[in-house]
Design an enzyme around this catalytic site. Structure first.
Site, mmCIF file in Angstrom:
data_model
loop_
_atom_site.group_PDB
_atom_site.id
_atom_site.type_symbol
_atom_site.label_atom_id
_atom_site.label_comp_id
_atom_site.label_asym_id
_atom_site.label_seq_id
_atom_site.Cartn_x
_atom_site.Cartn_y
_atom_site.Cartn_z
ATOM 1 N N TYR A 1 10.831 118.467 1.257
ATOM 2 C CA TYR A 1 11.277 117.243 1.933
ATOM 3 C C TYR A 1 11.785 116.175 0.976
ATOM 4 O O TYR A 1 12.728 115.467 1.281
ATOM 5 C CB TYR A 1 10.139 116.666 2.793
ATOM 6 C CG TYR A 1 9.830 117.543 3.984
ATOM 7 C CD1 TYR A 1 10.533 117.411 5.164
ATOM 8 C CD2 TYR A 1 8.846 118.548 3.911
ATOM 9 C CE1 TYR A 1 10.276 118.226 6.263
ATOM 10 C CE2 TYR A 1 8.589 119.373 4.998
ATOM 11 C CZ TYR A 1 9.312 119.208 6.172
ATOM 12 O OH TYR A 1 9.073 120.018 7.247
ATOM 13 N N GLU B 1 10.833 125.250 5.625
ATOM 14 C CA GLU B 1 10.863 123.941 6.279
ATOM 15 C C GLU B 1 11.718 122.988 5.471
ATOM 16 O O GLU B 1 11.562 122.880 4.251
ATOM 17 C CB GLU B 1 9.469 123.292 6.372
ATOM 18 C CG GLU B 1 8.604 123.813 7.466
ATOM 19 C CD GLU B 1 7.258 123.090 7.543
ATOM 20 O OE1 GLU B 1 7.173 121.891 7.201
ATOM 21 O OE2 GLU B 1 6.293 123.747 7.943
ATOM 22 N N GLU C 1 1.415 125.939 3.803
ATOM 23 C CA GLU C 1 1.045 124.819 2.947
ATOM 24 C C GLU C 1 -0.459 124.710 2.685
ATOM 25 O O GLU C 1 -1.108 123.726 3.108
ATOM 26 C CB GLU C 1 1.563 123.507 3.551
ATOM 27 C CG GLU C 1 3.062 123.464 3.723
ATOM 28 C CD GLU C 1 3.589 122.064 4.092
ATOM 29 O OE1 GLU C 1 2.767 121.165 4.342
ATOM 30 O OE2 GLU C 1 4.812 121.875 4.091
ATOM 31 N N ASN D 1 8.750 124.990 1.398
ATOM 32 C CA ASN D 1 8.934 123.784 2.213
ATOM 33 C C ASN D 1 9.306 122.639 1.288
ATOM 34 O O ASN D 1 8.639 122.408 0.279
ATOM 35 C CB ASN D 1 7.642 123.431 2.957
ATOM 36 C CG ASN D 1 7.348 124.395 4.087
ATOM 37 O OD1 ASN D 1 8.111 125.342 4.322
ATOM 38 N ND2 ASN D 1 6.256 124.168 4.778
ATOM 39 N N ARG E 1 10.463 130.491 13.426
ATOM 40 C CA ARG E 1 9.189 130.470 12.705
ATOM 41 C C ARG E 1 8.193 129.659 13.541
ATOM 42 O O ARG E 1 8.375 128.460 13.733
ATOM 43 C CB ARG E 1 9.379 129.814 11.333
ATOM 44 C CG ARG E 1 8.109 129.605 10.560
ATOM 45 C CD ARG E 1 8.381 129.048 9.152
ATOM 46 N NE ARG E 1 7.138 128.843 8.445
ATOM 47 C CZ ARG E 1 6.564 127.642 8.228
ATOM 48 N NH1 ARG E 1 7.164 126.532 8.626
ATOM 49 N NH2 ARG E 1 5.418 127.551 7.589
ATOM 50 N N HIS F 1 -1.446 127.619 10.545
ATOM 51 C CA HIS F 1 -0.790 126.330 10.302
ATOM 52 C C HIS F 1 -1.799 125.251 10.694
ATOM 53 O O HIS F 1 -1.593 124.474 11.616
ATOM 54 C CB HIS F 1 0.509 126.249 11.107
ATOM 55 C CG HIS F 1 1.487 125.208 10.618
ATOM 56 N ND1 HIS F 1 2.809 125.482 10.346
ATOM 57 C CD2 HIS F 1 1.344 123.888 10.363
ATOM 58 C CE1 HIS F 1 3.436 124.381 9.946
ATOM 59 N NE2 HIS F 1 2.558 123.395 9.951
HETATM 60 C C1 FCB Z 1 4.903 119.806 6.702
HETATM 61 C C2 FCB Z 1 4.152 120.570 7.770
HETATM 62 C C3 FCB Z 1 4.777 120.475 9.143
HETATM 63 C C4 FCB Z 1 5.327 119.101 9.413
HETATM 64 C C5 FCB Z 1 6.236 118.677 8.290
HETATM 65 C C6 FCB Z 1 6.915 117.342 8.518
HETATM 66 O O1 FCB Z 1 4.021 119.410 5.704
HETATM 67 O O2 FCB Z 1 4.032 121.927 7.419
HETATM 68 O O3 FCB Z 1 3.820 120.878 10.082
HETATM 69 O O4 FCB Z 1 4.300 118.220 9.604
HETATM 70 O O5 FCB Z 1 5.502 118.607 7.098
#
Ligand code: FCB
Length: 482
Positions: A310, A387, A181, A308, A92, A136
């Site tokens: 985290y 992500e 995002e 995405n 990607r 992006h």
């Molecule tokens: C996301 C982004 C990516 C990177 C990660 C850690 O928000 O899409 O570019 O910065 O966080």
């Protein structure tokens, strides 16, 4: 889903091993143009808002810029070989709009198209699926000079750019992703200001939300009209997995969910803005920028929804007296707000650890919960983790090797979470680790390393980390290594 085996080892901590992913599950890795390419002024590339922002004193840690980054623009072939060594099934990447249309609209830069065309061919030759994101975050600066995502005409320019890319690569790209995002583009770019273009205008942030949604819908149509292959269509969203705090927790979650999640999922997948979002933001804007026909244009069928993830966020209602805590989406705080209409209402509460080097809490159960929740809300929508990954302060051993047990553990726990979601019936098609390479982490510059491959930013040499080797085994066998 019958091939999905149940947990072999581990339970509450999500540290399983031996789990087998379904046949055809995609194991990939992700990057973005401004974060890795460098060659910022080469072969006709125009300036983007991130060039301008990173060169504005005080905006990015250490004054770092993407001028050189990982120099991927010149090293793309050896980077593709690296992907082959890692056994990746898909890559990607994002296309830098200012390489293709340096002025934002009008003249097309053939050298830019040729670069991505070579990249796509190189991937296909190596049996790696190209998953291309159109945006992006590197908006051509001339478009920002005309108002950026706060003005409607930017959606015309984006449609034009999508058409160019559909014609150029639509015979070979496996998956088109329109936007990465849009939450960050709109709220951090135009509201909170920690991202380019660094504006602090809550009404502009909400206009940007709508124009990004519209840009997606118009781009999907343009790509469909021009792509001669059989690509899939998608968009990638960063979801907020929210927990409530205190008496007003449920109300706080509702408000944050409306702004952060439903402001995108509802127009994109249901063709409407949530009524509570419009009410919550009424003091900021009347949403007059939504015109007849826009929601129909936005609500395009997509083949896969990119997710995405985290960490989680805990939110409560601010009592107006105590010192307010805000955690604006885990990006550097810059004085504005990422929560238009709710800035004086919401409070973000510290998360229980452990944490990554970003200060983000590690919560694999949040990924499982998110995937299950999305498949309940949108039952026929296939999902893809586009992500997930972690920054840690890596240590290079005297022999040059990089042992990164914390990143490996983070990945193991999140892949376990994804596997559990599969076991609960979620139609999850694949998983892209962020990131292939250490790279320019936006406001944090080169201080935060997310790569499964280390980049020495002095020599630009690449070294596969232990987590990269672990991931290669997962990608090659389809089973979570011990
Ligand atoms: C996301 C982004 C990516 C990177 C990660 C850690 O928000 O899409 O570019 O910065 O966080």
């Amino acid at each position: 889903m019958s091939r999905v085996t149940s947990a072999v080892v581990g339970s509450a901590d999500y540290r399983d091993s031996g789990l087998v992913f379904p046949p055809g599950f995609t194991f990939g890795s992700a990057t973005a143009s401004y974060q890795i390419e460098g060659a910022a002024a080469e072969d006709g590339r125009g300036p983007s808002i991130w060039d301008t922002f990173s060169k504005t004193p005080g905006k990015v840690w250490n004054g770092d810029t993407g001028d050189v980054a990982c120099d991927h623009y010149h090293r793309w072939e050896s980077d593709l070989d690296l992907m082959t060594d890692l056994g990746l099934g898909a890559y990607r990447f994002s296309i830098a709009w200012p390489r293709i249309v340096p002025g934002g609209r009008g003249d097309v830069n053939q050298a830019g198209i040729d670069f991505y065309s070579r990249l796509v061919d190189g991937l296909l030759e190596r049996g790696i699926r190209p998953v291309a994101t159109l945006y992006h975050w590197d908006l051509p600066q001339p478009l920002e000079d005309e108002g950026g995502w706060a003005v409607r005409s930017t959606t015309d320019a984006f449609e034009e750019y999508a058409r160019i890319m559909g014609e150029a690569l639509g015979d070979r790209v496996h998956t088109w992703t329109t936007l990465n995002e849009p939450w960050c583009s709109a709220y951090l770019g135009y509201g909170q200001g920690g991202h380019a273009p660094g504006r602090h205008e809550p009404a502009a942030a909400l206009a940007a939300v709508h124009h990004l949604n519209l840009a997606h819908g118009r781009a999907v149509q343009a790509l469909r009209e021009t792509s001669t292959g059989t690509p899939q269509y998608s968009i990638t969203l960063n979801f907020h997995v929210l927990r409530g705090h205190g008496d007003g927790g449920a109300e706080a979650v509702r408000r944050a969910d409306a702004l952060a999640n439903r402001a995108f999922t509802h127009p994109l997948l249901k063709g409407q803005y949530p009524a509570d979002l419009l009410e919550d933001t009424a003091s900021v804007t009347d949403w007059a920028f939504v015109q007849d026909g826009d929601l129909r244009a936005i609500n395009q069928p997509i083949d896969v929804l990119g997710v995405n993830y985290y960490s989680t966020a805990t939110v409560g209602l601010w009592d107006g007296a105590s010192a307010k805590q805000m955690n604006d989406g885990h990006k550097p705080t810059a004085g504005g707000t990422a929560w238009p209409g709710s800035a004086d209402v919401l409070e973000f509460v510290a998360q229980p650890g452990p944490y990554t080097a970003m200060g983000w809490n590690i919560a694999p159960e949040g990924l499982e919960e998110l995937l299950v929740s999305l498949s309940e809300q949108f039952p026929h929508q296939p999902l893809m983790v586009t992500e997930n990954g972690a920054a840690f302060d890596d240590v290079v051993a005297p022999d040059g090797s990089v042992s990164d047990p914390e990143r490996l553990d983070y990945l193991r726990r999140h892949f376990t979470a994804a596997h559990r979601a599969l076991g609960r019936g979620v139609d999850l098609r694949g998983y892209f680790v962020w990131s292939l390479l250490d790279n320019f982490e936006w406001g944090f510059g080169y201080a935060k390393r997310f790569g499964i491959v280390r980049v020495d930013f002095d020599t630009l040499e690449r070294t596969v980390k232990d987590s990269g080797r672990w991931y290669a085994e997962l990608a090659k066998t389809g089973a979570l290594p011990a």
